[in-house]
Scaffold this motif. Structure first.
Motif, mmCIF file in Angstrom:
data_model
loop_
_atom_site.group_PDB
_atom_site.id
_atom_site.type_symbol
_atom_site.label_atom_id
_atom_site.label_comp_id
_atom_site.label_asym_id
_atom_site.label_seq_id
_atom_site.Cartn_x
_atom_site.Cartn_y
_atom_site.Cartn_z
ATOM 1 N N SER A 388 0.816 -1.205 0.000
ATOM 2 C CA SER A 388 0.000 0.000 0.000
ATOM 3 C C SER A 388 0.853 1.259 0.000
ATOM 4 C CB SER A 388 -0.947 -0.016 1.206
ATOM 5 O OG SER A 388 -0.230 -0.271 2.385
ATOM 6 N N HIS A 389 2.079 1.151 -0.545
ATOM 7 C CA HIS A 389 2.871 2.365 -0.720
ATOM 8 C C HIS A 389 3.797 2.239 -1.922
ATOM 9 C CE1 HIS A 389 6.082 0.084 1.361
ATOM 10 N NE2 HIS A 389 6.906 0.963 0.830
ATOM 11 N N VAL A 390 4.227 3.391 -2.431
ATOM 12 C CA VAL A 390 5.245 3.441 -3.492
ATOM 13 C C VAL A 390 6.297 4.454 -3.058
ATOM 14 C CG1 VAL A 390 3.705 2.883 -5.415
ATOM 15 C CG2 VAL A 390 4.044 5.268 -4.751
ATOM 16 N N VAL A 391 7.429 4.436 -3.757
ATOM 17 C CA VAL A 391 8.493 5.391 -3.433
ATOM 18 C C VAL A 391 8.770 6.261 -4.652
ATOM 19 C CG1 VAL A 391 10.977 5.552 -2.999
ATOM 20 C CG2 VAL A 391 9.567 4.049 -1.604
ATOM 21 N N ALA A 392 8.807 7.573 -4.430
ATOM 22 C CA ALA A 392 9.221 8.510 -5.479
ATOM 23 C C ALA A 392 10.632 8.959 -5.135
ATOM 24 C CB ALA A 392 8.277 9.707 -5.498
ATOM 25 N N THR A 393 11.556 8.835 -6.085
ATOM 26 C CA THR A 393 12.957 9.099 -5.745
ATOM 27 C C THR A 393 13.294 10.585 -5.884
ATOM 28 O OG1 THR A 393 13.656 8.628 -7.990
ATOM 29 C CG2 THR A 393 13.691 6.798 -6.458
ATOM 30 N N LEU A 394 14.255 11.009 -5.088
ATOM 31 C CA LEU A 394 14.782 12.376 -5.145
ATOM 32 C C LEU A 394 16.302 12.281 -5.023
ATOM 33 C CD1 LEU A 394 12.239 14.208 -2.814
ATOM 34 C CD2 LEU A 394 12.545 14.680 -5.250
ATOM 35 N N GLY A 395 16.968 13.408 -5.296
ATOM 36 C CA GLY A 395 18.428 13.362 -5.367
ATOM 37 C C GLY A 395 19.154 13.683 -4.070
ATOM 38 N N SER A 396 18.475 14.282 -3.098
ATOM 39 C CA SER A 396 19.209 14.705 -1.900
ATOM 40 C C SER A 396 18.258 14.854 -0.723
ATOM 41 C CB SER A 396 19.888 16.049 -2.146
ATOM 42 O OG SER A 396 18.890 17.042 -2.301
ATOM 43 N N ALA A 397 18.869 14.920 0.459
ATOM 44 C CA ALA A 397 18.076 15.135 1.668
ATOM 45 C C ALA A 397 17.424 16.509 1.637
ATOM 46 C CB ALA A 397 18.964 15.000 2.903
ATOM 47 N N ALA A 398 18.130 17.477 1.054
ATOM 48 C CA ALA A 398 17.580 18.839 1.007
ATOM 49 C C ALA A 398 16.333 18.864 0.123
ATOM 50 C CB ALA A 398 18.637 19.805 0.477
ATOM 51 N N ALA A 399 16.392 18.141 -1.011
ATOM 52 C CA ALA A 399 15.225 18.096 -1.903
ATOM 53 C C ALA A 399 14.050 17.437 -1.175
ATOM 54 C CB ALA A 399 15.575 17.322 -3.168
ATOM 55 N N GLU A 400 14.374 16.389 -0.434
ATOM 56 C CA GLU A 400 13.330 15.680 0.334
ATOM 57 C C GLU A 400 12.652 16.644 1.316
ATOM 58 O OE1 GLU A 400 14.106 12.443 3.362
ATOM 59 O OE2 GLU A 400 14.602 11.414 1.508
ATOM 60 N N ALA A 401 13.472 17.374 2.050
ATOM 61 C CA ALA A 401 12.919 18.298 3.055
ATOM 62 C C ALA A 401 12.067 19.371 2.378
ATOM 63 C CB ALA A 401 14.051 18.934 3.856
ATOM 64 N N ARG A 402 12.517 19.844 1.206
ATOM 65 C CA ARG A 402 11.742 20.890 0.498
ATOM 66 C C ARG A 402 10.381 20.351 0.051
ATOM 67 N NH1 ARG A 402 16.451 22.512 -1.917
ATOM 68 N NH2 ARG A 402 16.047 21.372 -3.840
ATOM 69 N N VAL A 403 10.383 19.135 -0.487
ATOM 70 C CA VAL A 403 9.123 18.545 -0.969
ATOM 71 C C VAL A 403 8.160 18.333 0.211
ATOM 72 C CG1 VAL A 403 8.111 16.451 -1.965
ATOM 73 C CG2 VAL A 403 10.146 17.466 -3.005
ATOM 74 N N ILE A 404 8.690 17.823 1.319
ATOM 75 C CA ILE A 404 7.832 17.580 2.495
ATOM 76 C C ILE A 404 7.242 18.900 2.980
ATOM 77 C CG2 ILE A 404 7.849 16.856 4.921
ATOM 78 C CD1 ILE A 404 9.932 14.709 4.076
ATOM 79 N N ALA A 405 8.071 19.944 3.024
ATOM 80 C CA ALA A 405 7.592 21.247 3.510
ATOM 81 C C ALA A 405 6.557 21.837 2.557
ATOM 82 C CB ALA A 405 8.771 22.199 3.684
ATOM 83 N N ALA A 406 6.815 21.715 1.245
ATOM 84 C CA ALA A 406 5.883 22.295 0.268
ATOM 85 C C ALA A 406 4.531 21.593 0.338
ATOM 86 C CB ALA A 406 6.479 22.177 -1.137
ATOM 87 N N ALA A 407 4.563 20.258 0.480
ATOM 88 C CA ALA A 407 3.293 19.508 0.551
ATOM 89 C C ALA A 407 2.558 19.852 1.837
ATOM 90 C CB ALA A 407 3.578 18.011 0.462
ATOM 91 N N ARG A 408 3.313 19.972 2.906
ATOM 92 C CA ARG A 408 2.687 20.272 4.210
ATOM 93 C C ARG A 408 2.003 21.633 4.168
ATOM 94 N NH1 ARG A 408 4.053 18.040 9.668
ATOM 95 N NH2 ARG A 408 2.653 19.223 10.959
ATOM 96 N N ALA A 409 2.633 22.564 3.490
ATOM 97 C CA ALA A 409 2.035 23.903 3.381
ATOM 98 C C ALA A 409 0.698 23.828 2.646
ATOM 99 C CB ALA A 409 3.004 24.836 2.668
ATOM 100 N N GLN A 410 0.518 22.773 1.852
ATOM 101 C CA GLN A 410 -0.757 22.619 1.138
ATOM 102 C C GLN A 410 -1.637 21.542 1.774
ATOM 103 O OE1 GLN A 410 -0.167 22.832 -3.305
ATOM 104 N NE2 GLN A 410 1.943 22.742 -2.608
#
Ligand SMILES: Cc1ncc(COP(=O)(O)O)c(C=O)c1O
Length: 467
Positions: A388-410
């Protein structure tokens, strides 16, 4: 009306009259909150007997409290505490539950699809469980008809025929079962090999028993057997659907793993957390069916029914099962029966099998919706058509943190791969669970996640301080 346990202790050596001591004690109980407004006090005769004083002593205490306005009613109709002030110290709030985040659309992995549960069947199972005779003793190995239901479930849904080679025990879930295995079979300081990235609660359960964890890398076929050192006493893995990356361990590697375990004298913990949920190909043989002598198989109701049941199961060789039961006996612990009885009732009425069929219909379109949304925006997706899950890949921890923050803001809650590592992170990305949300909420949440992952909706980069 329930009997009140009045916390009154009289000091017969004190100079203070007994009636004053009783009045003081009742007043203090009202202020502390152990007596509440509306509570009925014992009759003066009953309290006098309880305290071993004459009735006039109690009557005089009650008269004093009446005069002060603490008590109402008397003589036959009962004596009641009128109202009590709020306790001086408010009750401390329990620590916040770290899991759910209220108000956010939850796309983190690990949460089951409770929307798919047939609530009429669920209610019936709880009612029938409640009709059972209360148990007088702890069922250390598990409630017998639950263990029988699990045996049947494993045969029908995981192709595992348990016979004299292995025994089914109930557990309180995977984390506690891993802790029990470590306590019963390992010694503090022993080394256990673990998938990295991997399931951090398994790591936590092992660490809590003083186990030294040896991180083993994971590739497209799951745990890298060639990287397991020979001094480990156990190996933890998720061969059906590696958590979190989502690969499946091929048969050759499964055979190599159990052969290695036999050679080095270790046992293998097979965490089959979502093995029932496979949508593309037939499942591969469980590790325990290849080698019941060295594999301990763990299953859970957390992914297919509800985490709140606190129910799982363990299949192992008889001597391992005996060691676990002996550990439970010596520590006075064991899995609570209520959830097991509910699962047994669901199984007995065919509701468990019906629910699994419903989940297998429900999950693939959810998965397709999410994967299409991600791939449609050029996001790279990993993971088998399972669970019941999939993984979307990213290139760095910083990118991960940015995506999490952007989604959370929405309003969307995401989970980064970084926190699933034992040591230095090597894989970056987002693990997206598609079971938790109501189906109607999934498209919107998937769209937001995909846009954030594709970099369309970026969280602002943190401002660097000038050097
Ligand atoms: C890898 C893995 N194992 C096991 C579980 C279930 O654990 P439990 O049975 O303790 O709820 C989960 C749930 O998220 C998981 O991700």
């Amino acid at each position: 009306m329930a009997e009140l346990d009045l916390p009154l202790i009289l000091d017969r050596t004190a100079a203070r009259p007994l009636a004053v001591q009783i009045a003081d004690g009742l007043r203090a109980a009202a202020v502390a909150g152990s007596l509440r407004g509306g509570d009925r006090l014992p009759s003066s005769r009953a309290l006098a007997t309880q305290l071993g004083v004459s009735r006039t002593v109690v009557t005089s205490a009650y008269d004093q409290l009446h005069a002060e306005g603490w008590l109402s009613g008397r003589h036959g109709s009962g004596t009641y505490l009128t109202a009590a002030p709020a306790p001086a110290r408010p009750h401390p709030a329990p620590p916040p539950d770290p899991d759910p985040v209220a108000g956010l659309l939850d796309l983190t992995p690990g949460t089951p699809c409770v929307e798919a549960i047939d609530r009429a069947a669920w209610r019936r199972a709880w009612r029938l469980a409640g009709d059972r005779t209360p148990l007088m003793y702890k069922a250390r190995a598990g409630v017998p008809d639950f263990c029988a239901a699990v045996t049947d479930h494993l045969l029908r849904h995981r192709g595992l025929a348990t016979d004299g080679d292995s025994v089914v025990l109930a557990t309180s879930g995977t984390g506690s079962a891993i802790g029990e295995l470590a306590a019963a079979l390992l010694r503090p300081g022993d080394a256990v090999a673990m998938e990295d990235p991997g399931y951090q609660r398994a790591a936590g359960a092992l660490r809590a028993e003083g186990i030294r964890l040896v991180p083993i890398p994971v590739d497209a076929d799951g745990l890298r057997i060639d990287a397991i050192p020979s001094d480990v006493k156990a190996v933890y893995c998720t061969p059906a659907h590696q958590f979190p990356l989502g690969s499946r361990m091929p048969a050759t590697r499964r055979i190599a793993l159990v052969e290695l375990a036999r050679r080095i004298g270790a046992f293998v913990i097979e965490d089959d957390y979502d093995g029932e949920l496979r949508y593309d190909t037939a499942p591969l043989p469980l590790l325990i069916s290849l080698a019941p002598d060295v594999v301990v198989h763990l299953g859970t109701a957390s992914k297919i029914l509800s985490t709140g049941l606190g129910v799982g199961w363990l299949v192992a060789a008889p001597q391992v099962a005996r060691a676990i039961v002996a550990h439970r006996e010596s520590t006075g612990t064991g899995p609570a029966p209520a959830g097991q009885q509910v699962v047994a009732e669901l199984a007995a009425h065919g509701d468990l099998a019906r629910h699994l069929r419903r989940l297998r219909r429900e999950m693939p379109p959810r998965r397709a919706l999410l994967v299409d949304e991600l791939r449609g925006r050029g996001v790279r997706v990993l993971g088998d058509d399972a669970g019941s899950h999939v993984v979307a890949t990213l290139g760095s921890a910083a990118a991960e943190a940015r995506v999490i923050a952007a989604a959370r803001a929405q309003g969307v809650l995401l989970d980064g791969l970084t926190r699933h590592h034992l040591g230095t992170p090597s894989r970056y990305g987002i693990a997206l669970g598609y079971a938790a949300l109501p189906r109607a909420a999934l498209p919107g949440a998937a769209r937001i996640a995909a846009r954030c992952l594709a970099g369309i909706d970026r969280a602002p980069r943190p401002i660097r301080a000038a050097p």
